[in-house]
Scaffold this motif. Structure first.
Motif, PDB file in Angstrom:
ATOM      1  N   SER A 558       0.831  -1.204   0.000  1.00  0.00           N
ATOM      2  CA  SER A 558       0.000   0.000   0.000  1.00  0.00           C
ATOM      3  C   SER A 558       0.861   1.249   0.000  1.00  0.00           C
ATOM      4  O   SER A 558       2.033   1.204   0.374  1.00  0.00           O
ATOM      5  CB  SER A 558      -0.901   0.007   1.239  1.00  0.00           C
ATOM      6  N   PRO A 559       0.297   2.385  -0.411  1.00  0.00           N
ATOM      7  CA  PRO A 559       1.068   3.639  -0.395  1.00  0.00           C
ATOM      8  C   PRO A 559       1.506   4.002   1.019  1.00  0.00           C
ATOM      9  O   PRO A 559       0.824   3.698   2.000  1.00  0.00           O
ATOM     10  CB  PRO A 559       0.065   4.661  -0.947  1.00  0.00           C
ATOM     11  N   ARG A 560       2.642   4.668   1.114  1.00  0.00           N
ATOM     12  CA  ARG A 560       3.200   5.011   2.413  1.00  0.00           C
ATOM     13  C   ARG A 560       2.600   6.312   2.935  1.00  0.00           C
ATOM     14  O   ARG A 560       2.302   7.223   2.184  1.00  0.00           O
ATOM     15  CB  ARG A 560       4.726   5.151   2.312  1.00  0.00           C
ATOM     16  N   ARG A 561       2.461   6.364   4.220  1.00  0.00           N
ATOM     17  CA  ARG A 561       2.038   7.565   4.916  1.00  0.00           C
ATOM     18  C   ARG A 561       2.923   7.715   6.150  1.00  0.00           C
ATOM     19  O   ARG A 561       3.505   6.742   6.628  1.00  0.00           O
ATOM     20  CB  ARG A 561       0.556   7.457   5.346  1.00  0.00           C
ATOM     21  N   PRO A 562       3.037   8.928   6.691  1.00  0.00           N
ATOM     22  CA  PRO A 562       3.863   9.097   7.889  1.00  0.00           C
ATOM     23  C   PRO A 562       3.300   8.315   9.065  1.00  0.00           C
ATOM     24  O   PRO A 562       2.103   8.381   9.352  1.00  0.00           O
ATOM     25  CB  PRO A 562       3.826  10.613   8.133  1.00  0.00           C
ATOM     26  N   CYS A 808      -6.078  14.037  -7.975  1.00  0.00           N
ATOM     27  CA  CYS A 808      -6.832  13.652  -6.775  1.00  0.00           C
ATOM     28  C   CYS A 808      -5.984  12.785  -5.852  1.00  0.00           C
ATOM     29  O   CYS A 808      -6.008  12.950  -4.627  1.00  0.00           O
ATOM     30  CB  CYS A 808      -8.111  12.906  -7.172  1.00  0.00           C
ATOM     31  N   TRP A 809      -5.255  11.867  -6.449  1.00  0.00           N
ATOM     32  CA  TRP A 809      -4.391  10.989  -5.649  1.00  0.00           C
ATOM     33  C   TRP A 809      -3.330  11.804  -4.917  1.00  0.00           C
ATOM     34  O   TRP A 809      -3.096  11.616  -3.713  1.00  0.00           O
ATOM     35  CB  TRP A 809      -3.744   9.940  -6.554  1.00  0.00           C
ATOM     36  N   LYS A 810      -2.699  12.719  -5.634  1.00  0.00           N
ATOM     37  CA  LYS A 810      -1.633  13.508  -5.026  1.00  0.00           C
ATOM     38  C   LYS A 810      -2.167  14.503  -3.996  1.00  0.00           C
ATOM     39  O   LYS A 810      -1.493  14.783  -2.999  1.00  0.00           O
ATOM     40  CB  LYS A 810      -0.846  14.243  -6.112  1.00  0.00           C
ATOM     41  N   GLU A 811      -3.357  15.017  -4.217  1.00  0.00           N
ATOM     42  CA  GLU A 811      -3.946  15.898  -3.214  1.00  0.00           C
ATOM     43  C   GLU A 811      -4.202  15.151  -1.916  1.00  0.00           C
ATOM     44  O   GLU A 811      -3.909  15.650  -0.826  1.00  0.00           O
ATOM     45  CB  GLU A 811      -5.249  16.494  -3.750  1.00  0.00           C
ATOM     46  N   ALA A 812      -4.742  13.941  -2.049  1.00  0.00           N
ATOM     47  CA  ALA A 812      -4.987  13.135  -0.848  1.00  0.00           C
ATOM     48  C   ALA A 812      -3.671  12.776  -0.155  1.00  0.00           C
ATOM     49  O   ALA A 812      -3.575  12.772   1.077  1.00  0.00           O
ATOM     50  CB  ALA A 812      -5.750  11.859  -1.220  1.00  0.00           C
ATOM     51  N   GLU A 813      -2.670  12.492  -0.955  1.00  0.00           N
ATOM     52  CA  GLU A 813      -1.363  12.175  -0.396  1.00  0.00           C
ATOM     53  C   GLU A 813      -0.769  13.372   0.340  1.00  0.00           C
ATOM     54  O   GLU A 813      -0.193  13.243   1.427  1.00  0.00           O
ATOM     55  CB  GLU A 813      -0.430  11.735  -1.530  1.00  0.00           C
ATOM     56  N   ALA A 814      -0.921  14.560  -0.249  1.00  0.00           N
ATOM     57  CA  ALA A 814      -0.408  15.775   0.390  1.00  0.00           C
ATOM     58  C   ALA A 814      -1.140  16.057   1.692  1.00  0.00           C
ATOM     59  O   ALA A 814      -0.532  16.444   2.698  1.00  0.00           O
ATOM     60  CB  ALA A 814      -0.548  16.957  -0.564  1.00  0.00           C
ATOM     61  N   GLU A 815      -2.468  15.849   1.697  1.00  0.00           N
ATOM     62  CA  GLU A 815      -3.234  16.066   2.924  1.00  0.00           C
ATOM     63  C   GLU A 815      -2.800  15.101   4.020  1.00  0.00           C
ATOM     64  O   GLU A 815      -2.694  15.483   5.191  1.00  0.00           O
ATOM     65  CB  GLU A 815      -4.724  15.899   2.632  1.00  0.00           C
ATOM     66  N   ALA A 816      -2.541  13.848   3.635  1.00  0.00           N
ATOM     67  CA  ALA A 816      -2.107  12.867   4.631  1.00  0.00           C
ATOM     68  C   ALA A 816      -0.742  13.221   5.197  1.00  0.00           C
ATOM     69  O   ALA A 816      -0.475  13.011   6.387  1.00  0.00           O
ATOM     70  CB  ALA A 816      -2.079  11.479   4.000  1.00  0.00           C
ATOM     71  N   GLN A 817       0.125  13.778   4.354  1.00  0.00           N
ATOM     72  CA  GLN A 817       1.445  14.184   4.842  1.00  0.00           C
ATOM     73  C   GLN A 817       1.339  15.320   5.842  1.00  0.00           C
ATOM     74  O   GLN A 817       2.189  15.470   6.716  1.00  0.00           O
ATOM     75  CB  GLN A 817       2.336  14.609   3.667  1.00  0.00           C
ATOM     76  N   GLU A 818       0.277  16.129   5.731  1.00  0.00           N
ATOM     77  CA  GLU A 818       0.134  17.294   6.598  1.00  0.00           C
ATOM     78  C   GLU A 818      -0.673  17.015   7.859  1.00  0.00           C
ATOM     79  O   GLU A 818      -0.882  17.900   8.672  1.00  0.00           O
ATOM     80  CB  GLU A 818      -0.535  18.430   5.817  1.00  0.00           C
ATOM     81  N   VAL A 819      -1.161  15.773   7.990  1.00  0.00           N
ATOM     82  CA  VAL A 819      -1.921  15.432   9.192  1.00  0.00           C
ATOM     83  C   VAL A 819      -1.014  15.572  10.410  1.00  0.00           C
ATOM     84  O   VAL A 819       0.095  15.037  10.449  1.00  0.00           O
ATOM     85  CB  VAL A 819      -2.480  13.998   9.098  1.00  0.00           C
ATOM     86  N   VAL A 835      -2.290   7.424   9.464  1.00  0.00           N
ATOM     87  CA  VAL A 835      -3.620   7.934   9.141  1.00  0.00           C
ATOM     88  C   VAL A 835      -3.746   8.004   7.623  1.00  0.00           C
ATOM     89  O   VAL A 835      -3.040   8.771   6.961  1.00  0.00           O
ATOM     90  CB  VAL A 835      -3.849   9.322   9.768  1.00  0.00           C
ATOM     91  N   TYR A 836      -4.643   7.188   7.072  1.00  0.00           N
ATOM     92  CA  TYR A 836      -4.786   7.108   5.616  1.00  0.00           C
ATOM     93  C   TYR A 836      -5.940   7.954   5.087  1.00  0.00           C
ATOM     94  O   TYR A 836      -5.924   8.357   3.928  1.00  0.00           O
ATOM     95  CB  TYR A 836      -4.995   5.651   5.190  1.00  0.00           C
ATOM     96  N   LYS A 837      -6.932   8.219   5.915  1.00  0.00           N
ATOM     97  CA  LYS A 837      -8.088   8.967   5.429  1.00  0.00           C
ATOM     98  C   LYS A 837      -8.727   9.722   6.582  1.00  0.00           C
ATOM     99  O   LYS A 837      -8.901   9.180   7.669  1.00  0.00           O
ATOM    100  CB  LYS A 837      -9.111   8.003   4.786  1.00  0.00           C
ATOM    101  N   LEU A 838      -9.074  10.983   6.346  1.00  0.00           N
ATOM    102  CA  LEU A 838      -9.797  11.821   7.298  1.00  0.00           C
ATOM    103  C   LEU A 838     -11.081  12.311   6.626  1.00  0.00           C
ATOM    104  O   LEU A 838     -11.050  12.782   5.482  1.00  0.00           O
ATOM    105  CB  LEU A 838      -8.957  13.022   7.721  1.00  0.00           C
ATOM    106  N   SER A 839     -12.190  12.189   7.337  1.00  0.00           N
ATOM    107  CA  SER A 839     -13.442  12.722   6.797  1.00  0.00           C
ATOM    108  C   SER A 839     -13.505  14.217   7.059  1.00  0.00           C
ATOM    109  O   SER A 839     -12.657  14.790   7.749  1.00  0.00           O
ATOM    110  CB  SER A 839     -14.627  12.011   7.463  1.00  0.00           C
ATOM    111  N   SER A 840     -14.513  14.846   6.511  1.00  0.00           N
ATOM    112  CA  SER A 840     -14.780  16.232   6.906  1.00  0.00           C
ATOM    113  C   SER A 840     -15.394  16.218   8.304  1.00  0.00           C
ATOM    114  O   SER A 840     -15.731  15.163   8.841  1.00  0.00           O
ATOM    115  CB  SER A 840     -15.715  16.893   5.893  1.00  0.00           C
TER     116      SER A 840
END
Length: 1309
Positions: A558-562, A808-819, A835-840
Motif C-alpha cells: 500500500s502507499p506510504r504515509r507518515p 486527486c491521488w496527489k492531493e490526498a497524499e499531500a493532505e495525509a502528509q500534513e496530518v 492515518v490514511y483517510k480523514l473525513s470532513s
C-alpha cells in the motif's frame, strides 16, 4: 618454452603508458634573449619547450629475446597516433613543423601540447638554479578517457658559449623515440654537467634570475621528466621521480637518456594491482614505493591526501564548491602552486563518489591555454594565480576558487545562481569535518622519532589511510543525506524517475538546490546506477543504515504515509516547518508557485552546532586491513634473459605467498591469482594465465578480467587451443567467455522522467502509466482501477481523466502528509500506524469531529480541544450499514457501525461522504478478516490500496455514478459476500503467518527454493545482523532475504545469475551455496550479502546440494546429467568426481557414508567414490508405482526410504533392509501432484497440488512416519506448493507458485 603471442593481443594494463624527457629547444637557447645572460641581463621571454626523448613500452621485443637466447615474449600494443619526427628532409628550422613518423603513442597523450603542460609557467634560463619541483597533469582523449601525468622539473647548467658555438647539425632530430634501444642508441641534445648548483627563486610561477645578477659565463636551464599512467598514482609516481632525480643529478649528459630509459622500463614491468586489499611495494632505491589498489571494483583509486581541501578551505566553502560541482558550473581553480591545482580538484571529485564529473577536466592550464576558460559548457579547470584578474575580467559566469586564500567568487563580480546545500545535511557535514584530526604532527607528538626513512614513511602512510577513510565517509554521508529519498520516486520496471514529485517532497528552502542538481548529467548517471541495482558505496551505505521502518515498508504493497512514530519525531524537530510539504504535487504544471519563506542563513558557520545533536559526531571508521606484496628486483641490462628471470621471480614469490595463506583467505588469494595471471600473460604463458584467471571464479569473480580473457582465448594458436580443450577448467572457461554469447545490452537504459499521458490509453498502456507514476505497482489492482474509471464508457481512458485521477491521488497524499495529531491522541495509537483517510467534520453520537482511518482502526478526532474517541478496530466490527436518519424534513445519510464487543452502535452523519465511507469501511473490514483467517497481513495492505483508489476515483469522476464505479475496487468485500470460503480449522490452527517476497513487484513470483539459516553462528557477524534468516529463491536468479525473527525484509532482491535456482544449503555457517539451472553453483557470503564466488565445474543444471559436516566439511553437488562432485568447502576444490549412468539425477541424500541418488527410473546408493552399494529400480518390483522417481527421504532410525513418483498421488515406503520387497503406499487424498518432500521430527511433510472446496489449491500433507498415515491435510496456498524447508524443527516454511507467490510459516507439533 613460452610461445610468441599474436601481435593484436594487448597486455594487461601496467603502470606506465609513456615516459618523456622535455626541455627547451636548442634553437631557442641560441636566441638573443639568452645571449644577454652573458652580460647579466635578465631574460624576459620564455623559451620554446619541446619533447626531447620518449620511452614507450615494451622495451624488450621478440628479437631481443631471441638474441639473448631466452624465450621472452612481449605482447605488443595496438598502433596508435604518430608523433615521431623524420630524420630526412632537413629544413631551415629543423625543430618546427617536421612531418611525423608512424610510432605508437598512447591515446590521450598529445605530444604537441605536452611541453606546455610540463612547463605551464614557461621555460626561463636563469643564472641560479632552484630546487626540484613536481606537479601533476590529467590528460583526456576525445572519448573522455583520462590518463594521469606526474612531472618532475630539475635544472642543469647550460654554458652560454655552447648556445653560440654549437650550430645545429643538419638532420638532427628534436626528440627521439625509444622503445628497444639496446643495440642502437640515438643522440640526445642535453646540457653539460654542472660544477655548482646555486639557487634561485620562483616568482609568479616563472623562473627568474635576480635583476642585479653579475655577468656569468654559464646559466641553468630547466628540464622535466614526465611519467604518464592510466592510473592516478600521484604520490607513488612522485616518489618514483624523486628517486630518479637523485640519479640524474649525478650522471653525465650522455647518460641521462639511459637512466630515464631504465627507469621507464622498471615501471613498465610492474603490473597494476587489482581492486582489493593487496597493495604492491617496489624498491626504487632509496625509497620503498607503495602502489595502492582500489578498495573495490566500484571505488576510485585514491593515492593522494584527501584532507588537502579541508586545510585550504573552511567547511562552509567546501560545501559551496561541492554544490558548484553538483550543479555542474564552469569552475576554475587558482593557486600559485601548480601541484595543488590537480590535487585539490581530484580531492573534490573523490568527495563526490559515487557521483562522477563527466565534463571537461583540465586541472592545469598553461598561459597559452587560457582561452579554454571561454568554453560555453561545464568544465573544471585550473590556472596559476597570476592569471586570476585576467580570467575574472575576460570570462563571464565562472566560479573562481582561490586555493591559496580559500575564497570562492564569481567572475566579473556577477551573481551565479548557486543554491545552498540542504540545511540539515550541511550542518552535519560541518560538525563532522570540524571534529576530524587533520594534522599529522598532533598524532605524532607522543611517539619517538623514527630513525628509519621507510619506517617513518610507512607510519605516515598508515595515518593518511585512516584519515582518508574518515574523509570519504564524511563526504559519503553528506551525499547520502542529500539523495537518500531519491529511491522512493524511482520506478525500476520502467526506469522512470518522478522528478516533480521528488521536488515537491523537499523543503521549500532546498527545492532550488534539487531542481538544479536534477538537471545534470551527473545526477542522471546516478539515477541509472540506482535503477541498474549497482552495489556501489551509496547502495552499501543505504543497506547498512536501513532502519527497521525501512525494512517494514519494503513489505508494504500500500502507499506510504507518515507513521505515528514519525509524526512524534517531526513535532519535536525545530526544523519541521522548513520541511513541510506546502503545495500539491503535480508534474507538467507551471502555474504552481512555492510560497516564499524567510531567506536562508547565508553563512552556514553561524548555525548553532548544538541543534545537530549527536549526528555531528564522526562515525568511528576503521579502515579495512590491507596487505602488501613486494615486487622482486629488476636486473639490468634489460635483455630478454633478465626480463624472463624477473617474471620467474614474480611467479615464484606469488606462488609462495599463496601457499602461506589460510584456507579462508579467499579475497587475498584472488588478488594473487590475478597478479600471477597477469605476469604469466606478460611472459607469454597464455594457458597458465588462463588457469589463474579461471581460479577467480572460486575466489572473487568481481575482479575477473572478462575482456582480457576473451582476447587471450581468441589469440591462442591451434596447438594451444587444442591443449586448452583437454583441460576441463579451461574448456569450461573457453565456453563461458567465447562460445556463449554475452548478455545483450538493454536497448534503452536511459532514465525517463514521468510525464502525464497526452493520448488515450488502452489497458496495457494504462497499467504502464500507473506503474510509472508510482501510485500502484500490482498489475491486478490496476486492472480493477481501469474497470472503475471506465464504467459505462468505452474501455479506454482519456488524458484528462488520467490527469484528474493523478491530481486527486496527489492531493490526498499531500493532505495525509500534513496530518498532525496531538500527542494526547498519538498515545492511543501504535507507533507504526498511519492515518490514511480523514473525513470532513461531521456529527456523530460520540461528538463532533473527523473520522480517521488507519490500517488498524477507526477513531474520532474530536473538535474544539482535540481528543481521541475510539470507534472500533476493524477486527471488532460486526456490521456496517449505510442508512438515513430524519432531521426535520430531511433524510441525512448516516453510517452505522456495530461492534462485536459493544452494544452501542456508532452513528455518523456523513452526508455526501456516507456511501464512500460505507464502501471503504466494508473493504477494510473484509481485508482484516481475510488477513486474520489466512494469517497474512498483505490483505490489509491491499485493502488499504483499494480504499485509497476508491477515494481518488470518486474525486475524479464527481458524478452520480462515481460511488458505483468505486465499488469495482471493493474486491475483498465482494469476495467475502460472493464466495464465503472458510479456512479449514486444521489449516488455521497450524498456520502461523504468511509473508510476501514479491511485495512491491508488479506481479507475484514463484518461490522456487527456501533455506532457513539460524542466527548467532559466527562471531564475525554484527550483533544486529545475527538474527536467523530466511533465504528465498525467486525466478531469474533473484534472491530475497528475510529477518526470521521479525519476518521483515532484510535484503531485497539481489541477483544470483539469471536462471532458475534449484537448491540452496548453508556451508560452514558463513556461506550459502545456490545451485542454478545454468549449471553454476553460486556462493553467497552471509555477512556481506554478496555473491563473489562461482563454481563452474558442472556441465548441466545443478539439481541438489548436501552438506557433510566434519573437518574439513564437504558439500556434494549433483547435476541433471548424473555428475556428482565432492567439494572441500575451505579450498573450494573438487576432491572427488563420478558419473551415474542414465542421467536425470534430481536429488541426493547422505546416509551412513553413502549417497542415495534419485535418478528418475531408479534410486541408487553409492559410496563417496562412486562405487555402487544398492539399487532400487522402479520397474522391478513396483510396476504400479509409477514411471519415475521425483524425490526421496531417508529415515535412518526407522530404516525406511520414502519416495514420491511422478503422476501418482501416493508416497511409497521401502525398508532399507530389503529394497526388493514391495513398498507400502501412503495415499494422499485429493492430491493431484507431489512436488516436494521433507522430514521434520517423526513426520514427513509433502507439498503439492490438490483439491479443496472444488478448486485446485496448493496443499501440504503431514504424514506420521510410525503409523504411516496422513495426520494433517493443510490448504496452504492458492497455487501449488513448490518448496518446503524446516526452521529448527519448530516451523515448516512453504513457498508457492507464481499464482500466489507467498511463503507460509507452519507450526510443527
Amino acid at each position: 618454452m613460452a610461445e610468441a603471442a599474436p601481435p593484436h593481443l594487448a597486455l594487461p594494463s601496467g603502470l606506465l603508458e609513456l615516459c618523456a624527457l622535455l626541455g627547451p629547444s636548442r634553437d631557442s637557447l641560441r636566441g638573443p634573449d639568452q645571449m644577454s645572460l652573458k652580460n647579466g641581463v635578465r631574460s624576459a621571454s620564455s623559451l620554446d619547450p619541446e619533447v626531447l626523448s620518449i620511452f614507450v613500452p615494451p622495451f624488450i621485443t621478440k628479437e631481443d629475446s631471441q638474441m639473448a637466447g631466452a624465450p621472452c615474449v612481449t605482447l605488443s600494443k595496438t598502433r596508435r597516433r604518430s608523433f615521431r619526427k623524420k630524420k630526412d628532409k632537413p629544413k631551415t628550422e629543423p625543430w618546427k613543423g617536421l612531418p611525423l613518423e608512424d610510432v605508437s603513442v598512447p591515446n590521450g597523450v598529445d605530444l604537441l601540447a605536452l611541453p606546455q603542460l610540463c612547463f605551464p609557467g614557461g621555460v626561463y634560463v636563469a643564472s641560479e638554479p632552484r630546487e626540484d619541483c613536481v606537479h601533476f597533469l590529467v590528460l583526456t582523449d576525445v572519448c573522455g578517457n583520462r590518463t594521469y601525468g606526474v612531472v618532475a622539473q630539475y635544472y642543469r647548467p647550460l654554458h652560454v658559449r655552447d648556445c653560440r658555438e654549437f650550430p645545429l647539425k643538419s638532420g638532427c632530430r628534436g626528440f627521439h623515440f625509444c622503445r628497444n634501444t639496446h643495440h642502437k642508441r640515438e643522440a640526445v641534445i642535453t646540457p653539460a654537467i654542472p660544477a655548482e648548483k646555486p639557487r634561485t627563486t620562483l616568482r609568479g610561477g616563472q623562473i627568474v634570475a635576480p635583476s642585479d645578477a653579475p655577468p656569468v659565463s654559464s646559466a641553468v636551464v630547466p628540464f622535466a621528466v614526465c611519467v604518464v599512467s592510466k592510473l592516478p598514482y600521484y604520490n607513488a609516481l612522485k616518489d618514483c621521480l624523486s628517486c630518479l632525480l637523485t640519479h640524474l643529478k649525478l650522471c653525465k649528459d650522455f647518460e641521462v637518456d639511459n637512466h630515464i630509459k631504465d627507469f621507464a622500463a622498471k615501471l613498465s614491468l610492474i603490473p597494476s594491482p587489482p581492486p582489493g586489499p593487496l597493495h604492491l611495494i617496489f624498491n626504487m632505491k632509496p625509497l620503498q614505493i607503495v602502489f595502492p589498489s582500489r578498495a573495490d571494483p566500484e571505488s576510485p583509486l585514491i593515492d593522494l591526501d584527501l584532507h588537502l581541501p579541508l586545510l585550504c578551505f573552511r567547511p562552509e566553502k567546501v560545501l559551496q564548491i561541492l554544490t558548484c560541482l553538483l550543479t555542474e558550473q564552469r569552475i576554475v581553480f587558482f593557486s600559485s602552486n601548480w601541484a595543488l591545482l590537480p590535487l585539490v580538484a581530484e580531492c573534490f571529485l573523490a568527495y563526490l563518489h559515487p557521483l562522477q564529473w563527466q565534463h571537461t577536466f583540465v586541472p592545469v592550464l598553461s598561459h597559452q591555454m587560457l582561452d579554454f576558460v571561454m568554453a560555453p559548457t561545464s568544465f573544471l579547470m585550473g590556472c596559476h594565480l597570476d592569471h586570476f584578474e585576467e580570467v575574472s575580467k575576460e570570462a563571464d559566469g565562472l566560479i573562481l576558487i582561490n586555493i591559496d586564500n580559500g575564497s570562492v567568487t564569481c567572475s566579473n563580480d556577477e551573481d551565479v545562481d548557486v543554491p545552498d546545500v540542504p540545511l540539515l545535511a550541511a550542518q552535519t557535514f560541518i560538525q563532522r569535518v570540524q571534529s576530524l584530526q587533520l594534522h599529522y604532527e598532533l598524532d605524532l607528538a607522543h611517539l619517538g622519532a623514527s630513525t628509519d626513512l621507510n619506517e617513518g614513511r610507512a607510519r605516515r602512510r598508515a595515518w593518511q589511510q585512516r584519515l582518508n577513510c574518515q574523509v570519504q565517509q564524511v563526504a559519503l554521508h553528506l551525499l547520502f543525506s542529500i539523495f537518500r529519498e531519491v529511491k522512493n520516486h524511482l520506478n525500476y520496471e520502467h526506469r522512470v524517475f518522478n522528478s516533480e514529485e521528488f521536488l515537491k517532497t523537499r523543503a521549500p528552502g532546498d527545492q532550488q538546490f534539487y531542481r538544479q542538481v536534477s538537471d545534470t548529467y551527473m545526477f542522471h548517471s546516478f539515477l541509472k546506477a540506482r535503477l541498474s541495482g549497482r552495489m556501489d558505496a551509496f547502495a552499501q551505505m543505504d543497506l547498512h543504515l536501513q532502519s527497521e521502518e525501512d525494512r517494514f515498508n519494503g513489505m508494504l504493497a500500500s502507499p506510504r504515509r507518515p507513521t505515528i512514530e514519525k509524526m512524534a519525531s517531526r513535532k519535536s524537530s525545530p526544523l519541521h516547518v522548513a520541511h513541510r510539504r506546502m503545495v500539491v504535487s503535480m508534474p507538467n504544471l507551471q502555474d504552481i508557485t512555492i510560497p516564499e519563506l524567510p531567506a536562508r542563513n547565508s553563512s552556514l558557520r553561524k548555525v548553532d552546532a548544538s541543534e545537530c545533536g549527536s549526528s555531528s559526531i564522526v562515525l568511528s571508521v576503521t579502515p579495512k586491513p590491507t596487505y602488501t606484496f613486494k615486487i622482486p628486483e629488476i636486473h639490468f641490462p634489460l635483455v630478454g634473459q633478465c626480463v624472463q628471470a624477473y617474471y620467474s621471480d614474480c611467479v615464484a614469490l606469488l606462488s609462495k605467498a599463496m601457499s602461506l595463506l589460510a584456507p579462508d583467505s579467499s579475497v587475498l588469494l584472488a588478488r594473487y591469482f590475478y597478479l600471477r595471471g597477469a605476469v604469466h600473460l606478460m611472459h607469454g604463458q597464455l594457458l597458465d594465465a588462463l588457469l589463474d584467471f579461471q581460479s577467480l571464479y572460486k575466489t572473487d569473480i568481481r575482479i575477473f578480467p572478462a575482456d582480457l580473457v576473451r582476447r587471450t582465448v581468441g589469440s591462442l594458436s591451434g596447438p594451444q587451443r587444442a591443449q586448452a580443450e583437454r583441460v576441463p577448467e579451461l574448456r569450461r572457461l573457453i565456453s563461458e567467455v567465447v562460445d556463449k554469447p554475452g548478455e545483450a545490452p538493454k536497448p534503452d537504459d536511459r532514465v525517463k522522467n514521468f510525464e502525464l499521458p497526452k493520448k488515450h490509453m488502452q489497458l496495457d498502456d494504462f497499467v504502464k502509466r500507473v506503474q510509472e507514476s508510482g501510485i500502484v505497482k500490482d498489475t491486478s489492482i490496476i486492472h480493477r482501477l481501469f474497470e472503475a474509471l471506465t464504467v459505462g464508457h468505452q474501455k479506454q481512458i482519456d488524458p484528462e481523466t488520467f490527469k484528474d485521477f493523478y491530481n486527486c491521488w496527489k492531493e490526498a497524499e499531500a493532505e495525509a502528509q500534513e496530518v498532525s495529531l496531538p500527542l494526547s491522541v498519538m498515545e492511543h495509537l501504535d507507533k507504526n500506524e498511519c492515518v490514511y483517510k480523514l473525513s470532513s467534520s461531521v456529527k456523530t453520537n460520540r461528538g463532533v469531529g473527523k473520522i480517521a482511518m488507519t490500517q488498524k482502526r477507526l477513531f474520532l478526532l474530536t473538535e474544539g480541544r482535540p481528543g481521541y474517541v475510539e470507534i472500533s478496530t476493524f477486527r471488532n466490527i460486526e456490521e456496517v450499514r449505510s442508512t438515513t436518519v430524519a432531521f426535520l424534513l430531511l433524510r441525512i445519510p448516516t453510517l452505522k457501525i456495530k461492534m462485536a464487543s459493544k452494544k452501542e452502535v456508532f452513528e455518523a452523519n456523513l452526508k455526501t461522504e456516507c456511501d464512500l465511507w460505507h464502501l471503504m469501511v466494508k473493504e477494510m473490514w473484509a481485508g482484516k478478516k481475510l488477513a486474520d483467517d489466512h494469517k497474512d497481513p498483505q490483505y490489509v495492505q491491499q485493502a488499504l490500496t483499494h480504499v485509497l483508489l476508491m477515494d481518488a476515483v470518486v474525486g475524479t469522476l464527481q458524478s452520480s455514478g462515481a460511488v458505483y464505479a468505486a465499488s469495482k475496487l471493493s474486491y475483498f468485500d465482494k469476495m467475502k459476500s460472493e464466495m464465503p470460503s472458510t479456512v479449514p480449522k486444521t489449516t488455521s490452527e497450524t498456520l502461523k503467518h504468511k509473508i510476501n517476497p514479491s511485495a512491491g513487484e508488479t506481479y507475484p513470483h514463484a518461490v522456487d527454493v527456501l533455506l532457513y539459516t539460524p542466527g548467532h553462528l559466527d562471531p564475525a557477524e554484527k550483533v544486529e545482523d545475527a538474527h536467523p534468516k530466511l533465504w528465498c529463491a525467486l525466478n531469474e536468479g533473484k534472491v530475497t532475504v528475510f529477518d526470521a525473527s521479525s519476518w521483515t525484509i532484510y535484503q531485497h532482491c539481489f541477483k544470483v545469475g539469471t536462471s532458475k535456482l534449484n537448491c540452496m544449503v548453508m556451508a560452514e555457517q558463513n556461506q550459502v551455496w545456490v545451485g542454478s539451472e545454468d549449471s553454476v553453483i553460486y556462493i553467497i557470503n552471509i555477512h556481506s550479502m554478496s555473491c563473489n564466488k562461482q563454481l563452474t565445474d558442472h556441465r548441466s543444471s545443478v539439481t541438489d546440494l548436501v552438506v557433510q559436516n566434519g573437518t574439513p566439511s564437504k558439500v556434494y553437488s549433483c547435476s541433471r546429467d548424473g555428475t556428482i562432485l565432492a567439494w572441500n568447502v575451505s579450498t573450494l576444490r573438487v576432491t572427488s568426481r563420478f558419473q551415474l549412468p542414465g542421467g536425470r539425477l534430481s536429488s541426493i541424500s547422505l546416509h551412513d557414508g553413502c549417497l542415495w541418488c534419485c535418478t528418475g527410473n531408479s534410486i541408487v546408493a553409492v559410496t563417496s567414490s562412486g562405487l555402487l552399494c544398492q539399487e532400487l529400480k522402479i520397474s522391478e518390483n513396483a510396476g504400479d508405482v509409477g514411471t519415475s522417481f521425483l524425490s526421496l527421504q531417508l529415515l535412518p532410525e526407522q530404516e525406511q526410504l520414502w519416495a514420491a513418483c511422478a503422476g501418482f498421488n501416493s508416497i511409497y515406503v521401502w525398508s532399507l533392509k530389503d529394497l526388493t520387497r514391495r513398498p507400502q503406499a501412503v495415499h494422499l487424498q485429493d492430491c493431484s501432484e507431489v512436488s516436494c518432500m521433507i522430514t521434520v521430527k517423526k513426520q514427513i511433510w509433502v507439498g503439492g497440488t490438490g483439491l479443496s472446496q472444488g478448486k485446485s489449491k496448493g496443499k501440504i500433507y503431514v504424514i506420521d512416519t510410525e503409523r504411516r498415515t496422513v495426520e494433517k491435510e493443510l490448504v496452504a496456498h492458492m497455487d501449488t506448493v513448490k518448496t518446503l524447508c524446516s526452521a529448527e524443527d519448530r516451523y515448516v516454511l512453504s513457498g508457492s507458485g507464481s499464482g500466489e507467490g507467498k511463503i507460509a510459516i507452519w507450526k510443527v507439533e
